[in-house]
Design an enzyme around this catalytic site. Structure first.
Site, mmCIF file in Angstrom:
data_model
loop_
_atom_site.group_PDB
_atom_site.id
_atom_site.type_symbol
_atom_site.label_atom_id
_atom_site.label_comp_id
_atom_site.label_asym_id
_atom_site.label_seq_id
_atom_site.Cartn_x
_atom_site.Cartn_y
_atom_site.Cartn_z
ATOM 1 N N PHE A 138 3.227 -9.666 4.227
ATOM 2 C CA PHE A 138 4.369 -8.952 4.787
ATOM 3 C C PHE A 138 3.986 -7.494 4.978
ATOM 4 O O PHE A 138 3.567 -6.836 4.033
ATOM 5 C CB PHE A 138 5.607 -9.046 3.889
ATOM 6 C CG PHE A 138 6.786 -8.299 4.469
ATOM 7 C CD1 PHE A 138 7.543 -8.857 5.492
ATOM 8 C CD2 PHE A 138 7.106 -7.018 4.034
ATOM 9 C CE1 PHE A 138 8.602 -8.153 6.068
ATOM 10 C CE2 PHE A 138 8.171 -6.307 4.602
ATOM 11 C CZ PHE A 138 8.917 -6.885 5.613
ATOM 12 N N ASP A 222 -2.497 -2.619 2.092
ATOM 13 C CA ASP A 222 -1.065 -2.323 2.108
ATOM 14 C C ASP A 222 -0.585 -2.336 0.661
ATOM 15 O O ASP A 222 -0.317 -3.390 0.089
ATOM 16 C CB ASP A 222 -0.333 -3.379 2.949
ATOM 17 C CG ASP A 222 1.186 -3.169 2.971
ATOM 18 O OD1 ASP A 222 1.685 -2.359 2.162
ATOM 19 O OD2 ASP A 222 1.859 -3.828 3.780
ATOM 20 N N LYS A 251 7.213 2.473 -1.047
ATOM 21 C CA LYS A 251 8.326 2.165 -1.952
ATOM 22 C C LYS A 251 8.443 3.080 -3.187
ATOM 23 O O LYS A 251 9.371 3.865 -3.288
ATOM 24 C CB LYS A 251 8.242 0.708 -2.399
ATOM 25 C CG LYS A 251 8.571 -0.269 -1.264
ATOM 26 C CD LYS A 251 8.712 -1.685 -1.781
ATOM 27 C CE LYS A 251 9.356 -2.608 -0.749
ATOM 28 N NZ LYS A 251 8.434 -3.187 0.244
#
Ligand SMILES: *Cc1c(COP(=O)(O)O)cnc(C)c1O
Length: 389
Positions: A138, A222, A251
């Site tokens: 993702f 990532d 995040k």
């Protein structure tokens, strides 16, 4: 306003893209938050890995409020202090050569993709622009990062998608089959978060890095979810003993404010030159002031060891629950594979009993604040034990 009224107004005015739980959270402190009716919840979500220091960490609140009272924004046409400090800390902590700041994970990944393609263009010219990503990955919700995401369900409705992505199962045979002379980069998550907290195999990762290095294919990590101490190391790449060419963070970096970062190795510093990239809000002083407090806490061996220890404890305690088949992940990024119950039902039951948890695919996913106390862990575990007995 009572909850029903809040919900009605939300449904009426906000696009219905989220499946929200029937609760409106109003405030929080540490790893505990409160809804509008005063009911308290232990938070095992960190707002999806964002609130690294929990809710309203005093040092964070002070730095963010002071920065808001000093300078909220001025644009990247001028130098500012908070991003200056943040970039220095990130370079020192990770050994990367330089940083670009954006506002989200997807935006950071877009920056990484641009950097990899530009690197290849500068060196090899047109046509070497393909990027291999892994199945079940993702990478975000923009049209390009959806294309980068290795799951067919994300490749619907919004086409045409950005060209130039191909997908490989996380094994060398598949990667080798996907790579030819037109590939400039491989992009991966060391632990696939949204994919169900699935760690990549260590042998595969080591072989992949060697394979890419031989061919001057860049590796983009990532670490939007795994980075900034989440797994018990500052970067998840440290668990594997590898150095990606480009790493993205988001995040947990801002501790609750939107920020993303692209970290590039020293030799790639010159790739993105003047006017090649930009972001109006990138490096925002308030977001960076918050991130500086996050890093002041997290960039510390003892802090990181404690994150790892808390994770081990949670893992051990959960593994013995009746309905638990396995616990995956590292540090405070854990996936709980269930035997009988559905993850969504578990999350709902936990909520009713005063615990917030996440799901990822068929698993219950736990991303507690890195600062969660033993007492808060114990209270949360008690509820999980009840539900997963
Ligand atoms: C959450 C996430 C993203 C997307 O981040 P946004 O801030 O929502 O754009 C990208 N990659 C990974 C691994 C993520 O977990």
């Amino acid at each position: 306003m009572n909850f029903q009224k809040i919900k009605e107004q939300d449904k009426k005015n906000i696009l219905n893209t989220y499946n929200r739980f029937d609760v409106c959270i109003e405030s929080g402190k540490g790893a505990v938050c409160k809804d509008v009716n005063g009911k308290k919840y232990i938070d095992f979500t960190s707002g999806i890995g964002v609130n690294s220091l929990g809710f309203c960490h005093p040092e964070w609140v002070k730095a963010v409020s002071e920065q808001a009272g000093k300078l909220a924004h001025i644009s990247n046409l001028y130098y500012t202090l908070p991003d200056n400090e943040l970039a220095k800390t990130l370079c020192e902590q990770t050994g990367c050569g330089a940083v670009f700041f954006g506002n989200s994970g997807a935006e950071a990944n877009e920056g990484a993709i641009k950097t990899a393609r530009k690197y290849s263009f500068d060196k090899y010219g047109k046509g070497r622009d393909q990027i291999v990503t892994l199945t079940n990955s993702f990478h975000g919700r923009t049209v390009t990062t959806l294309a980068a995401t290795g799951q067919d369900v994300f490749h619907q409705y919004f086409g045409p998608f950005t060209q130039g992505f191909r997908y490989a199962e996380p094994n060398m045979e598949a990667v080798e089959a996907a790579v030819d002379g037109s590939v400039c980069a491989v992009m991966l998550e060391f632990i696939q978060g949204e994919g169900g907290v699935v760690p990549l195999d260590e042998k595969f990762v080591k072989a992949l890095f060697a394979f890419c290095q031989e061919r001057d294919i860049l590796v983009i990590a990532d670490e939007v979810q795994t980075g900034v101490g989440r797994t018990g190391k500052f970067l998840a790449s440290e668990h594997y003993g590898v150095r990606p060419d480009i790493t993205t963070l988001a995040k947990g970096l801002g501790g609750g404010l939107p920020i993303g970062a692209v970290l590039v190795e020293e030799r790639l510093k010159g790739v993105m030159g003047y006017s090649s990239h930009g972001s109006t809000f990138g490096g925002n002083p308030i977001a960076c002031a918050g991130a500086n407090v996050v890093l002041r806490n997290v960039c510390n061996e003892r802090f990181l060891r404690e994150v790892a220890a808390k994770g081990e404890k949670l893992k051990a305690c959960l593994s013995v629950c009746g309905d638990v088949a396995a616990v995956t992940g590292k540090g405070l990024m854990l996936g709980v594979q269930l035997k009988k119950q559905k993850a969504g039902d578990v999350a709902q039951k936990c909520l009713e009993k005063g615990l917030l948890v996440l799901t990822a695919k068929e698993k219950v996913r736990l991303l507690p604040p890195l600062t969660i106390t033993d007492d808060e862990i114990k209270k949360g575990l008690q509820i999980l034990w009840d539900v997963l007995a």
